[in-house]
Write an enzyme that holds these catalytic residues in place. Structure first.
Site, PDB file in Angstrom:
ATOM      1  CB  SER A  23      14.479  27.208 -12.413  1.00 42.01           C
ATOM      2  OG  SER A  23      15.629  26.972 -13.192  1.00 42.01           O
ATOM      3  CG  ASN A  24      17.043  22.433 -12.715  1.00 42.72           C
ATOM      4  OD1 ASN A  24      18.221  22.723 -12.831  1.00 42.72           O
ATOM      5  ND2 ASN A  24      16.268  22.182 -13.766  1.00 42.72           N
ATOM      6  NE  ARG A  25      18.846  23.576  -4.356  1.00 46.57           N
ATOM      7  CZ  ARG A  25      18.739  24.733  -3.722  1.00 46.57           C
ATOM      8  NH1 ARG A  25      19.519  25.750  -4.048  1.00 46.57           N
ATOM      9  NH2 ARG A  25      17.860  24.874  -2.757  1.00 46.57           N
ATOM     10  CB  ALA A  89      19.201  20.117 -15.150  1.00 49.55           C
TER      11      ALA A  89
END
Ligand code: C5P
Length: 216
Positions: A23-25, A89
């Site tokens: 995943s991402n932030r 995102a």
């Protein structure tokens, strides 16, 4: 009759096995703020959201998803819309295979995790032909040469507007943002402000676009 806005927000979560993921932030804050700002201006808003810690905005139909494939399917099933705004995102890659059982660390498969590309939701919606929303907007997170890179992205994605963020500072996951709205004809700079204020300015721009359309 109110205009329909469809947004994506947050990160996507790409499962490796039942306990691990890629995943991402992304916090989802800018997308949620934009959904709220559009609802306040009378748009009928659907928000397709990846996993975030945020409460579903009031007056917005919120659809929770995990992966990019789920997000793509939810977007398709909630069209038609007058405006589509891709704020999410989306993870560019997902594991080629999601394992049903937790992978053992000593398994060879783990060190050779195979990734495949996720669909580009923005590009797909921008190329939809008859089902394409009248206004398709993407976001671009850039660390340098923001305007040039964002203009190139606008062309590559086939969207109408790009909203560019300079993420060289603490924008990603932070409370503030500054942005550049590129509409093809114009570039408008939005000075550093809270994500709510940035959202309100963008929503105002979108509302003005539809007022102009209505006037012709
Ligand atoms: O190519 P890049 O990820 O920088 O483009 C960002 C824009 O494209 C954002 O609007 C994002 O929501 C959208 N996007 C998408 N699907 C992807 C990748 C990006 O909708 N798979």
């Amino acid at each position: 009759m109110s205009r329909r806005a469809l947004l994506t927000a947050g990160p996507t979560l790409e499962a490796i096995d039942p306990v691990r993921f890629i995943s991402n932030r992304s916090s989802g804050r800018q997308g949620y703020a934009l959904a709220r700002a559009l609802a306040k201006r009378g748009f009928e808003v659907t928000l397709v959201s990846g996993p975030t810690a945020l409460a579903a905005p009031e007056g917005v139909r919120t659809v929770q998803v995990e992966s990019a494939l789920d997000m793509m399917a939810a977007v398709e099933s909630h069209l038609p819309a007058d405006v589509f705004i891709a704020v999410a995102a989306v993870a560019d890659w997902r594991p080629a295979q999601t394992h049903a059982r937790k992978l053992k660390v000593d398994k060879a498969g783990f060190s050779q995790l195979q990734l495949i590309e996720n669909p580009d939701i923005l590009k797909t919606v921008a190329a939809m032909g008859a089902r394409r929303p009248e206004l398709v907007i993407g976001f671009a997170a850039e660390t340098h040469d923001v305007q040039a890179h964002a203009e190139a992205k606008r062309a590559r994605k086939g969207c109408d507007w790009i909203i560019a963020n300079d993420v060289s500072g603490d924008v990603m996951g932070g409370l503030q943002n500054e942005a550049l709205i590129l509409t093809g004809a114009e570039a408008e700079r939005l000075a550093r402000a809270s994500k709510d204020e940035i959202a309100d300015a963008i929503a105002g721009r979108i509302a003005a676009f539809f007022q102009r359309v209505q006037a012709v």
